[in-house]
Motif scaffolding. Structure first.
Motif, mmCIF file in Angstrom:
data_model
loop_
_atom_site.group_PDB
_atom_site.id
_atom_site.type_symbol
_atom_site.label_atom_id
_atom_site.label_comp_id
_atom_site.label_asym_id
_atom_site.label_seq_id
_atom_site.Cartn_x
_atom_site.Cartn_y
_atom_site.Cartn_z
ATOM 1 N N ALA A 62 0.861 -1.188 0.000
ATOM 2 C CA ALA A 62 0.000 0.000 0.000
ATOM 3 C C ALA A 62 0.891 1.231 0.000
ATOM 4 O O ALA A 62 2.046 1.180 0.448
ATOM 5 C CB ALA A 62 -0.931 0.002 1.210
ATOM 6 N N TYR A 63 0.318 2.323 -0.479
ATOM 7 C CA TYR A 63 1.100 3.554 -0.623
ATOM 8 C C TYR A 63 0.137 4.729 -0.574
ATOM 9 O O TYR A 63 -0.857 4.756 -1.307
ATOM 10 C CB TYR A 63 1.840 3.509 -1.958
ATOM 11 N N ARG B 271 5.430 -4.103 7.246
ATOM 12 C CA ARG B 271 6.199 -3.017 7.836
ATOM 13 C C ARG B 271 5.879 -1.758 7.054
ATOM 14 O O ARG B 271 5.227 -1.801 6.009
ATOM 15 C CB ARG B 271 7.693 -3.330 7.781
ATOM 16 N N GLU B 272 6.377 -0.629 7.550
ATOM 17 C CA GLU B 272 6.137 0.607 6.822
ATOM 18 C C GLU B 272 7.338 1.533 6.903
ATOM 19 O O GLU B 272 8.164 1.446 7.823
ATOM 20 C CB GLU B 272 4.876 1.318 7.312
ATOM 21 N N VAL B 273 7.431 2.388 5.928
ATOM 22 C CA VAL B 273 8.443 3.430 5.903
ATOM 23 C C VAL B 273 7.733 4.752 5.668
ATOM 24 O O VAL B 273 6.836 4.852 4.830
ATOM 25 C CB VAL B 273 9.510 3.171 4.800
ATOM 26 N N VAL C 46 3.363 7.280 3.318
ATOM 27 C CA VAL C 46 3.696 5.989 3.931
ATOM 28 C C VAL C 46 3.682 4.908 2.854
ATOM 29 O O VAL C 46 2.738 4.816 2.063
ATOM 30 C CB VAL C 46 2.700 5.614 5.041
ATOM 31 N N VAL C 47 4.743 4.112 2.831
ATOM 32 C CA VAL C 47 4.805 2.908 1.999
ATOM 33 C C VAL C 47 4.737 1.708 2.930
ATOM 34 O O VAL C 47 5.566 1.574 3.838
ATOM 35 C CB VAL C 47 6.090 2.853 1.158
ATOM 36 N N ARG C 48 3.766 0.839 2.706
ATOM 37 C CA ARG C 48 3.657 -0.380 3.507
ATOM 38 C C ARG C 48 4.136 -1.547 2.647
ATOM 39 O O ARG C 48 3.784 -1.642 1.475
ATOM 40 C CB ARG C 48 2.215 -0.594 3.968
ATOM 41 N N TYR C 49 4.931 -2.408 3.253
ATOM 42 C CA TYR C 49 5.535 -3.477 2.467
ATOM 43 C C TYR C 49 5.647 -4.759 3.265
ATOM 44 O O TYR C 49 5.604 -4.757 4.501
ATOM 45 C CB TYR C 49 6.927 -3.037 1.974
ATOM 46 N N GLY C 50 5.807 -5.857 2.559
ATOM 47 C CA GLY C 50 5.921 -7.157 3.191
ATOM 48 C C GLY C 50 7.289 -7.755 2.973
ATOM 49 O O GLY C 50 8.130 -7.192 2.290
ATOM 50 N N ARG D 235 4.021 -0.861 14.949
ATOM 51 C CA ARG D 235 4.199 -0.381 13.584
ATOM 52 C C ARG D 235 4.079 -1.518 12.567
ATOM 53 O O ARG D 235 4.148 -1.298 11.392
ATOM 54 C CB ARG D 235 5.590 0.269 13.440
ATOM 55 N N GLU D 236 3.988 -2.762 13.048
ATOM 56 C CA GLU D 236 3.840 -3.902 12.165
ATOM 57 C C GLU D 236 2.482 -4.551 12.419
ATOM 58 O O GLU D 236 1.931 -4.474 13.514
ATOM 59 C CB GLU D 236 4.951 -4.932 12.387
ATOM 60 N N GLU D 237 1.947 -5.188 11.395
ATOM 61 C CA GLU D 237 0.708 -5.919 11.576
ATOM 62 C C GLU D 237 0.664 -7.050 10.573
ATOM 63 O O GLU D 237 1.470 -7.118 9.642
ATOM 64 C CB GLU D 237 -0.508 -5.010 11.393
ATOM 65 N N THR D 238 -0.264 -7.965 10.762
ATOM 66 C CA THR D 238 -0.383 -9.091 9.846
ATOM 67 C C THR D 238 -1.269 -8.699 8.679
ATOM 68 O O THR D 238 -2.392 -8.216 8.867
ATOM 69 C CB THR D 238 -0.981 -10.310 10.571
#
Length: 306
Positions: A238-239, A281-283, A302-306, A265-268
């Motif tokens: 997601a972005y 995770r996110e940056v 925010v960039v969310r990544y796996g 800050r992390e989730e499943t």
């Protein structure tokens, strides 16, 4: 009133068929600044059809571009002057690990929120894209219309960008924007004259044509993928961003990145059927224009990544 909030929200979704192939992907990548240096193996992932990977932000232009700003103005209940319109923010959620290099899909768009900010209105246009195998992505554009508020509607969430984190960024990269970047990017579908016509730009209050916000959006995501994700576009889930200022072609983008740290800050990640897919995770990202004293360009990014 030019914006009929009730009419816009009650209107049936607008559905269209979209299609794209490797040439559309390559043109988009070039439009956001990929391909420099031209022989760099990392850049060839974006420019050479035999190695092509699709940056997820391509979703905003697939099939000629998501409706976005221009499309919102043609939705039922909306009749405003394009010169009074600004792109306020963008959200993208991927439902699969990768956007295909070529595809054919169905895009369904509708206005899902209209906020009254007093001196302006904000419309939220959501586009759901699906193909024969199911959902591909969900895209949301926030469209800010000056002079169209004041009818007594809900204000909605705050539109004021948050400041970037106080601590030093974990990574900082700079990316030069070509003088002709907007002219190249607009070939992917966004023909808003604000980005090419000096007279229209002046009427909208700018000294000269400005770069598309979604071009900066794509360039920033590429910087994150290349810097923090080893160039692996399939890790992006997601972005989102808020457009905090403009970029003029020929300027330099400074992209600052903070890795999220600490619990909470992390989730499943879960798929549409509810199955667990692993931790996300996110940056956090902030983008500014170097030549104008680091003037903010993208905020709340925010960039969310796996």
């Amino acid at each position: 009133m030019p914006i009929d909030a009730a009419g816009a929200l009650a209107a049936a979704p607008r559905v269209r068929e979209i299609a794209w192939d490797h040439k559309d992907v390559q043109l988009y990548h070039l439009g956001i600044g990929a391909g420099r240096p031209a022989t760099d193996p990392g850049e060839l992932r974006y420019t050479l059809e035999s190695r092509l990977h699709v940056l997820p932000s391509f979703a905003t232009v697939a099939g000629g571009g998501a409706p976005g700003v221009i499309g919102t103005l043609s939705m039922p209940g909306v009749d405003v002057d394009l010169a009074h319109v600004l792109h306020g923010g963008q959200r993208l959620r991927l439902h699969r690990p990768a956007v295909p290099v070529r595809g054919r899909a169905r895009a369904s768009s509708r206005v899902v929120a209209v906020h009254d900010k007093g001196s302006a209105a904000v419309l939220v246009l959501r586009t759901e894209v699906t193909d024969a195998d199911g959902p591909l992505w969900t895209d949301e554009a926030e469209v800010f219309v000056r002079g169209e508020g004041g009818w007594g509607g809900e204000r909605g969430p705050s539109g004021r960008p948050s400041p970037p984190p106080a601590e030093p960024a974990d990574h900082v990269v700079e990316r030069a924007v070509r003088e002709d970047q907007a002219l190249l990017y607009r070939l992917s579908g966004d023909r808003n004259p604000l980005h090419a016509d000096p007279e229209f730009a002046a009427r909208a209050g700018f000294e000269r044509p400005v770069l598309h916000g979604l071009c900066t959006y794509g360039a920033a995501l590429k910087a994150v993928v290349d810097t923090l994700l080893d160039g692996d576009v399939t890790r992006v889930r997601a972005y989102r961003t808020r457009f905090a200022g403009v970029v003029y072609p020929g300027e330099t983008l400074r992209v600052r990145m903070w890795r999220a740290a600490g619990r909470g800050r992390e989730e499943t990640e879960r798929g549409d059927a509810g199955e667990a897919r692993g931790a996300l995770r996110e940056v956090r990202v902030a983008v500014s224009a170097v030549e104008r004293g680091d003037a903010p360009v993208l905020a709340d990014t925010v960039v969310r990544y796996g």
